[in-house]
Design an enzyme around this catalytic site. Structure first.
Site, PDB file in Angstrom:
ATOM      1  N   CYS A 227      42.149  47.377  38.939  1.00 47.16           N
ATOM      2  CA  CYS A 227      43.530  47.197  38.476  1.00 47.16           C
ATOM      3  C   CYS A 227      43.576  46.204  37.315  1.00 47.16           C
ATOM      4  O   CYS A 227      43.249  45.031  37.487  1.00 47.16           O
ATOM      5  CB  CYS A 227      44.379  46.710  39.643  1.00 47.16           C
ATOM      6  SG  CYS A 227      46.036  46.176  39.213  1.00 47.16           S
TER       7      CYS A 227
ATOM      8  N   CYS B  78      45.971  43.239  37.794  1.00 53.24           N
ATOM      9  CA  CYS B  78      45.424  42.330  38.809  1.00 53.24           C
ATOM     10  C   CYS B  78      44.418  41.365  38.188  1.00 53.24           C
ATOM     11  O   CYS B  78      44.374  40.188  38.538  1.00 53.24           O
ATOM     12  CB  CYS B  78      44.751  43.117  39.923  1.00 53.24           C
ATOM     13  SG  CYS B  78      45.839  44.200  40.839  1.00 53.24           S
TER      14      CYS B  78
END
Length: 181
Positions: free
Chosen positions: A104, A107
Site C-alpha cells: 500500500c 501506508c
C-alpha cells in the site's frame, strides 16, 4: 508475435501462418531482427529480478524488500493476540493502532509520519502496527475496509475509540492525540 526468454529457454507465440519453432539462440536473434513490431525479451537478472530489457540492469544499491518495519523503529509490528492483550490490559497512555499493508503506497507514506509521532510521543502514547495481510481475520473483525486505517484508543474506558481511514496529515493525528485522548 511475442518472444519471451527465461534464463536460457526461449518460447515463441506464433500465429497460425508461422508454424516454425524458434528454440536456438541464433534463430532468436534472427527472429527479433525480422519482426520488430511485437518482439520483446524478458530475462532474469543476476540478482534474480525480472526484467523486460535485453540489457542487464545495474543497481546503485540493493532494492528494498517491501517490508518497512525494521527492528530499530519505535513503531512495532504486533499480532492480533498482542493487540487484544494491550487493549484489555491496564494502561496510562493511549494506543494508536495502524492497520497497513506492505504493498500500500499511502501506508508507506504514513509510516514515516507515524514514526515521527512515535518519537514525538514516545512516553505519552503507544503506537503499534498490524499487517492486514498477516492478520486478515483481525482486520476483518475490526471492519478495516481501506488502508491505512488508524484506531486511536483512549486509556479511559468510557471514551469511544476514534477511527480514521486513508492518508491523513500528521497535524490531524497530533490533534486527536492531544485533544481527544
Amino acid at each position: 508475435m511475442a518472444l519471451l526468454q527465461f534464463n536460457s529457454f526461449s518460447f515463441s507465440v506464433l500465429s497460425t501462418s508461422q508454424q516454425q519453432a524458434y528454440l536456438s539462440p541464433s534463430s532468436i536473434k534472427t527472429h527479433q531482427q525480422n519482426n520488430s513490431f511485437f518482439s520483446f525479451s524478458a530475462t532474469n537478472t543476476k540478482d534474480g529480478l525480472f526484467s523486460l530489457s535485453t540489457h542487464p540492469r545495474k543497481f546503485l544499491c540493493k532494492p528494498p524488500q517491501g517490508k518497512y518495519v525494521r527492528e530499530d523503529y519505535l513503531v512495532k509490528k504486533k499480532t492480533a493476540q498482542e493487540i487484544q492483550e494491550l487493549v484489555r490490559g491496564e494502561r496510562n497512555v493511549p494506543i494508536i493502532i495502524d492497520f497497513y499493508a506492505t504493498w500500500c503506497g499511502p501506508c508507506i507514506l504514513m509510516a514515516q509520519q507515524i514514526e515521527l509521532l512515535a518519537v514525538e510521543y514516545e512516553s505519552s502514547a503507544m503506537i503499534v502496527k498490524v499487517d492486514t495481510d498477516d492478520e486478515y481475520e483481525f482486520a476483518r473483525d475490526m471492519q478495516v475496509r481501506g488502508l491505512p486505517t488508524l484506531f486511536f484508543i483512549s486509556p479511559d474506558p468510557n471514551k469511544d475509540a476514534i477511527r480514521t481511514e486513508g492518508l491523513i496529515p500528521i497535524q490531524m493525528m497530533r490533534d486527536i492525540i492531544d485533544n481527544e485522548m
